[in-house]
Design an enzyme around this catalytic site. Structure first.
Site, PDB file in Angstrom:
ATOM      1  N   ILE A 114       1.062  -1.143   0.056  1.00  0.00           N
ATOM      2  CA  ILE A 114       0.050  -0.046   0.029  1.00  0.00           C
ATOM      3  C   ILE A 114       0.509   1.713  -0.215  1.00  0.00           C
ATOM      4  O   ILE A 114       1.918   1.366   0.631  1.00  0.00           O
ATOM      5  CB  ILE A 114      -0.667   0.034   1.923  1.00  0.00           C
ATOM      6  CG1 ILE A 114      -2.058   0.641   0.974  1.00  0.00           C
ATOM      7  CG2 ILE A 114      -0.769   0.460   2.433  1.00  0.00           C
ATOM      8  CD1 ILE A 114      -3.570  -0.127   1.775  1.00  0.00           C
ATOM      9  N   GLU A 161      -9.776   3.082   7.672  1.00  0.00           N
ATOM     10  CA  GLU A 161      -9.943   1.641   8.653  1.00  0.00           C
ATOM     11  C   GLU A 161      -8.197   1.910   9.067  1.00  0.00           C
ATOM     12  O   GLU A 161      -7.716   2.709   9.145  1.00  0.00           O
ATOM     13  CB  GLU A 161      -9.512   0.625   8.405  1.00  0.00           C
ATOM     14  CG  GLU A 161      -9.277  -0.185   7.189  1.00  0.00           C
ATOM     15  CD  GLU A 161      -9.296  -1.454   6.081  1.00  0.00           C
ATOM     16  OE1 GLU A 161      -9.236  -1.943   6.044  1.00  0.00           O
ATOM     17  OE2 GLU A 161     -10.561  -1.024   6.163  1.00  0.00           O
ATOM     18  N   LYS A 211      -4.270   0.508  10.389  1.00  0.00           N
ATOM     19  CA  LYS A 211      -3.378   0.243  10.062  1.00  0.00           C
ATOM     20  C   LYS A 211      -2.698  -0.373  10.884  1.00  0.00           C
ATOM     21  O   LYS A 211      -1.737   0.229  11.532  1.00  0.00           O
ATOM     22  CB  LYS A 211      -2.515   1.555   9.157  1.00  0.00           C
ATOM     23  CG  LYS A 211      -1.097   0.555   8.651  1.00  0.00           C
ATOM     24  CD  LYS A 211      -0.445   1.412   7.573  1.00  0.00           C
ATOM     25  CE  LYS A 211       0.566   0.746   6.842  1.00  0.00           C
ATOM     26  NZ  LYS A 211       1.448  -0.265   7.038  1.00  0.00           N
ATOM     27  N   ASP A 217       0.313  -2.528  13.047  1.00  0.00           N
ATOM     28  CA  ASP A 217       1.304  -3.451  12.755  1.00  0.00           C
ATOM     29  C   ASP A 217       1.717  -4.223  13.431  1.00  0.00           C
ATOM     30  O   ASP A 217       1.949  -4.653  13.919  1.00  0.00           O
ATOM     31  CB  ASP A 217       2.193  -1.737  13.992  1.00  0.00           C
ATOM     32  CG  ASP A 217       3.597  -1.695  13.167  1.00  0.00           C
ATOM     33  OD1 ASP A 217       3.762  -2.164  12.235  1.00  0.00           O
ATOM     34  OD2 ASP A 217       4.040  -0.774  14.249  1.00  0.00           O
ATOM     35  N   TYR A 224      -6.762  -9.134  12.781  1.00  0.00           N
ATOM     36  CA  TYR A 224      -8.172  -8.327  12.332  1.00  0.00           C
ATOM     37  C   TYR A 224      -8.022  -8.386  10.998  1.00  0.00           C
ATOM     38  O   TYR A 224      -7.481  -8.607  10.519  1.00  0.00           O
ATOM     39  CB  TYR A 224      -8.036  -6.752  12.385  1.00  0.00           C
ATOM     40  CG  TYR A 224      -8.254  -6.994  14.046  1.00  0.00           C
ATOM     41  CD1 TYR A 224      -9.845  -6.679  14.454  1.00  0.00           C
ATOM     42  CD2 TYR A 224      -7.718  -6.093  14.804  1.00  0.00           C
ATOM     43  CE1 TYR A 224      -9.959  -6.746  15.602  1.00  0.00           C
ATOM     44  CE2 TYR A 224      -7.918  -5.289  15.842  1.00  0.00           C
ATOM     45  CZ  TYR A 224      -9.315  -5.846  16.282  1.00  0.00           C
ATOM     46  OH  TYR A 224      -9.915  -5.442  16.970  1.00  0.00           O
ATOM     47  N   LYS A 263       0.382   8.012   7.906  1.00  0.00           N
ATOM     48  CA  LYS A 263       1.118   7.948   9.047  1.00  0.00           C
ATOM     49  C   LYS A 263       0.514   8.883  10.175  1.00  0.00           C
ATOM     50  O   LYS A 263       0.107   9.453  10.041  1.00  0.00           O
ATOM     51  CB  LYS A 263       2.401   7.688   8.571  1.00  0.00           C
ATOM     52  CG  LYS A 263       2.592   7.051   7.327  1.00  0.00           C
ATOM     53  CD  LYS A 263       2.771   5.643   8.884  1.00  0.00           C
ATOM     54  CE  LYS A 263       4.498   4.908   7.504  1.00  0.00           C
ATOM     55  NZ  LYS A 263       5.174   3.941   8.401  1.00  0.00           N
ATOM     56  N   CYS A 295      20.480   3.064  48.754  1.00  0.00           N
ATOM     57  CA  CYS A 295      19.302   3.944  48.191  1.00  0.00           C
ATOM     58  C   CYS A 295      19.650   4.712  47.888  1.00  0.00           C
ATOM     59  O   CYS A 295      19.820   5.596  49.061  1.00  0.00           O
ATOM     60  CB  CYS A 295      18.019   3.446  49.312  1.00  0.00           C
ATOM     61  SG  CYS A 295      16.532   4.545  48.836  1.00  0.00           S
ATOM     62  N   CYS A 329      16.859   6.947  50.191  1.00  0.00           N
ATOM     63  CA  CYS A 329      17.266   7.022  51.883  1.00  0.00           C
ATOM     64  C   CYS A 329      19.070   6.632  52.518  1.00  0.00           C
ATOM     65  O   CYS A 329      18.989   6.776  53.857  1.00  0.00           O
ATOM     66  CB  CYS A 329      16.070   6.189  52.595  1.00  0.00           C
ATOM     67  SG  CYS A 329      16.501   4.265  52.971  1.00  0.00           S
ATOM     68  N   CYS A 333      14.895  -1.560  47.797  1.00  0.00           N
ATOM     69  CA  CYS A 333      15.847  -0.575  49.182  1.00  0.00           C
ATOM     70  C   CYS A 333      15.216  -1.932  50.544  1.00  0.00           C
ATOM     71  O   CYS A 333      14.136  -1.707  50.125  1.00  0.00           O
ATOM     72  CB  CYS A 333      15.050   0.739  49.147  1.00  0.00           C
ATOM     73  SG  CYS A 333      15.031   1.766  50.426  1.00  0.00           S
ATOM     74  N   CYS A 371      11.962   4.627  54.555  1.00  0.00           N
ATOM     75  CA  CYS A 371      12.568   5.393  53.501  1.00  0.00           C
ATOM     76  C   CYS A 371      10.623   6.445  52.275  1.00  0.00           C
ATOM     77  O   CYS A 371      10.183   5.770  52.649  1.00  0.00           O
ATOM     78  CB  CYS A 371      12.602   4.028  52.091  1.00  0.00           C
ATOM     79  SG  CYS A 371      12.708   4.534  50.557  1.00  0.00           S
TER      80      CYS A 371
END
Ligand code: IVH
Length: 683
Positions: free
Chosen positions: A84, A120, A122, A124, A229, A320, A422, A425, A440, A446
């Site tokens: 297409i 409709e 497109k 992927d 689909y 697009k 961490c 803390c 942690c 903390c």
């Protein structure tokens, strides 16, 4: 079963299963509980195993269990599979240019009437041709070069929404064309699983779909679930083809094929533009990736007049949207601490426009993945942002990695390493063996984990502080009034009344609830601490085993593993928790504030008929909440488990009990209703 009866029964079962598959996978409206579906399926499997000659091409049992292939067989398409033309601009001009071109080709330049288009999405994924003869799926093939593709029938059979047999008045031959794709939820779930196992993840759903279709072993294909689909036709015989493309799609839906609901017929360029912008809004919320929309002249007669240029029809175009994957560079790698203490490496990026928004951060998920992808500062990376999910770094473009000098290949920056402490803390960061995620250990102090820790601490099955919910915790933490659970016991009326919308009455109530929570049980207290991997049942086991908190806090991992049901993973979590001085500090403060429990836990009464017995609760009991039933069982020394196994002694089943009840029946476990359950406890 007699052969004739078996044949008839198998046929009934197939039609029944087909109906449910269609309702579940195509219409998204399940008609049967899973357990009953499984029941039908297993009955059919059993009949086919006993009478192999009854196995048909369209049997739902064919969706699994094909043998691995040595290679794919080429398939020559009866009608070539075209591609297409794509309008690369993402604004309205692409649609106008297409409409103008169509009008010119058809010689309609000055006519006022607009052209009708079918519009409709497109999708992927991967183009697939499905060939049905007398309504039965006999072959599925990839597009290949458009003339010749590959036979992927086995793998396509694992796609549950593709009917193995069409419904209604079916054509002698019909080829249905469409896109096999991996949905975002299926993609995320697959990658989540891989990450947990420390294994390679899929780059994006499109690659996932391609990888799944190209598996020679259909069992591997089934592990990467796909959807489909339909969007067009190939060869067809013995069928009066509708006059419009939208009519064709309507007919395909009636044959039981999945056709995407996001489609329309529109008039002229304005209609195209409106659809393009409407779907651009909807794009993030869709459960699958799209890279644009497709416009098709709706009248098949006009399509015929317009014809083709080389491999592309003149009557269709793809318009697009902004790409969901883009290149950018990594400026820094930092780590974030989540509400549960999970440490996530995050790449700070040079700002880049991806999937319609500007992205400056992308997740690297965890240390294993960050190292597997080997993302470093200065790297050029592919970033993906699709749907509502957080942007992620997909891969590094190694060729563009900055080097120390022009000649050597020594990278300028070192490989990523997780910090030892961490960043929020300062508590130790630990990554349990066989776990992908580092955490942690400062659960109680903390700041990143405060809200979560407090809510858990106050929960009904923990310290049970009534009235301390989501909103209040939020306010108390944000106003820096409460930092740790110990601070709750230092709260005064004044501080609370200052909070927004806090009436004096509710403040008093909350203080009373906090006061009341001081008298608790050791098991509840242990559970309230929120130690990773220590749920309610384990907390009870620990309380029963150690009898007091000091003994538990002093226990090493060997000693901890002497507790029934405590293995190395749980033992390590507990030891780590108490090894963190911040946590011990909070516990001391709680004790100093007067939080306590009577010495030792009440031992289970030996005479109880249910002591040591394991129960599973399922469904809704008419007069008893699940928590109540659980408390009653445990008070008498019984245990409550989450799933049915050979070790289960009783299953208490209420309304709408599902697969657990079935399993109990299969295993011959005693099943009680509420009345029988109460009677048992009375004994
Ligand atoms: S129609 C004659 N419709 O896009 C036109 N294609 O180059 C044939 N695609 O890989 C294609 N969604 O698989 C059509 N709604 C849609 C589509 C679609 C995705 C894919 C197709 C092919 C590429 C076309």
């Amino acid at each position: 079963m007699q052969r004739a009866d078996a044949a008839a029964r198998a046929e009934v079962l197939r039609r029944e299963i087909e109906r449910h598959d269609h309702a579940y996978y195509v219409l998204d409206q399940p008609t049967l509980p899973d357990a009953e579906y499984d029941h039908l399926y297993r009955e059919l499997q059993a009949i086919e195993a006993e009478h192999p000659q009854l196995l048909t091409e369209d049997s739902p049992t064919r969706r699994v269990g094909g043998k691995p292939l040595a290679g794919f067989v080429p398939v020559r398409h009866a009608v070539p599979m075209l591609s297409i033309r794509t309008e690369t601009d993402t604004d309205a001009s692409g649609a106008r240019a297409f409409d103008a071109r169509i009008r010119r080709e058809l010689g309609l330049g000055d006519e006022p009437a607009p052209i009708e288009y079918a519009v409709e999405l497109k999708f992927d994924g991967l183009a697939i041709n499905l060939r049905y003869e007398q309504g039965i799926l006999i072959q599925a093939a990839t597009r290949g070069d458009g003339e010749t593709g590959e036979d992927v029938t086995q793998n396509i059979r694992t796609v549950h929404c593709i009917p193995l047999r069409l419904r209604g008045d079916v054509p002698e031959i019909i080829e249905v064309r469409g896109e096999a794709y991996m949905s975002r939820p299926d993609f995320e779930a697959y990658n989540e699983k891989q990450r947990r196992l420390g294994k390679a993840t899929l780059v994006n759903p499109r690659n996932g779909a391609a990888g799944s279709i190209r598996q020679l072993d259909p069992a591997m294909a089934a592990e990467r679930p796909l959807s489909f689909y339909a969007y067009g036709l190939g060869e067809s015989r013995g069928w009066a083809i509708p006059a419009t493309h939208s009519g064709v799609l309507d007919a395909l839906a009636l044959f039981g094929l999945p056709v995407c609901e996001h489609r329309a017929t529109v008039q002229g360029a304005d209609g195209l533009i409106a659809f393009h912008s409407r779907m651009r809004q909807a794009r993030d919320g869709l459960p699958f990736d799209i890279d644009g929309v497709v416009y098709k002249v709706n009248s098949l007669a006009l399509q015929l007049r317009l014809g083709f240029v080389t491999r592309e029809p003149r009557w269709a175009v793809a318009h697009k949207y902004p790409a969901e994957e883009m290149l950018t560079t990594v400026e820094a790698i930092e780590v974030q601490v989540g509400r549960t203490g999970a440490i996530t490496p995050v790449a700070r990026l040079a700002p880049v426009f991806v999937g319609g928004v500007t992205v400056t951060n992308a997740t690297l998920h965890n240390e294993t993945e960050a190292r597997r992808k080997d993302v470093r500062i200065g790297d050029t990376v592919i970033v993906r942002r699709a749907g509502d999910v957080i942007p992620e770094v997909v891969s590094v473009v190694l060729a563009r990695r900055p080097r120390r000098d022009l000649l050597g290949d020594e990278p300028l920056y070192p490989a990523f390493e997780l910090p030892k402490a961490c960043p929020v803390c300062g508590s130790a960061v630990e990554r349990p063996e066989d776990e992908a995620i580092a955490r942690c250990t400062g659960g109680l102090i903390c700041p990143a984990q405060r809200k979560q820790a407090l809510l858990h601490f106050a929960g009904r099955r923990a310290m049970d502080i009534e009235g301390l919910g989501d909103k209040l915790v939020e306010q108390l933490v944000d106003a820096a009034i409460v930092k740790t659970p110990a601070d709750l016991y230092k709260l005064g009326l004044l501080a609370m009344v200052k909070l927004e919308r806090m009436a004096e009455k509710s403040a008093m109530n909350l203080l009373a609830a906090i006061e009341k929570s001081k008298v608790t049980t050791l098991a509840r207290f242990i559970f309230a601490l929120g130690i990773r991997n220590v749920g309610e049942a384990t907390a009870k086991d620990l309380a029963r085993f150690f009898g007091n908190l000091d003994a538990l806090m002093a226990a090493d991992t060997d000693r901890l593993q002497q507790v029934p049901d405590v293995g190395p993973v749980v033992a390590a979590s507990i030891a780590r928790f108490f090894a963190e001085p911040h946590n011990v500090d909070v516990i001391e403060q709680l004790r100093a504030a007067g939080v306590g429990w009577p010495d030792g836990e009440p031992a289970a009464s030996v005479s109880s008929p249910i002591s040591g017995k394991t129960f599973v609760l399922t469904g809704t009991l008419p007069g008893l909440a699940r928590d109540e039933a659980k408390d009653m069982i445990e008070a008498l020394g019984g245990k409550v488990a989450g799933s049915v196994s050979k070790k289960t002694d009783f299953v208490v089943a209420g309304a709408e009990a599902g697969s657990k009840l079935d399993k109990a029946q299969t295993l011959g476990i005693t099943i009680l209703d509420e009345i029988q359950f109460r009677e048992l406890l009375q004994k």
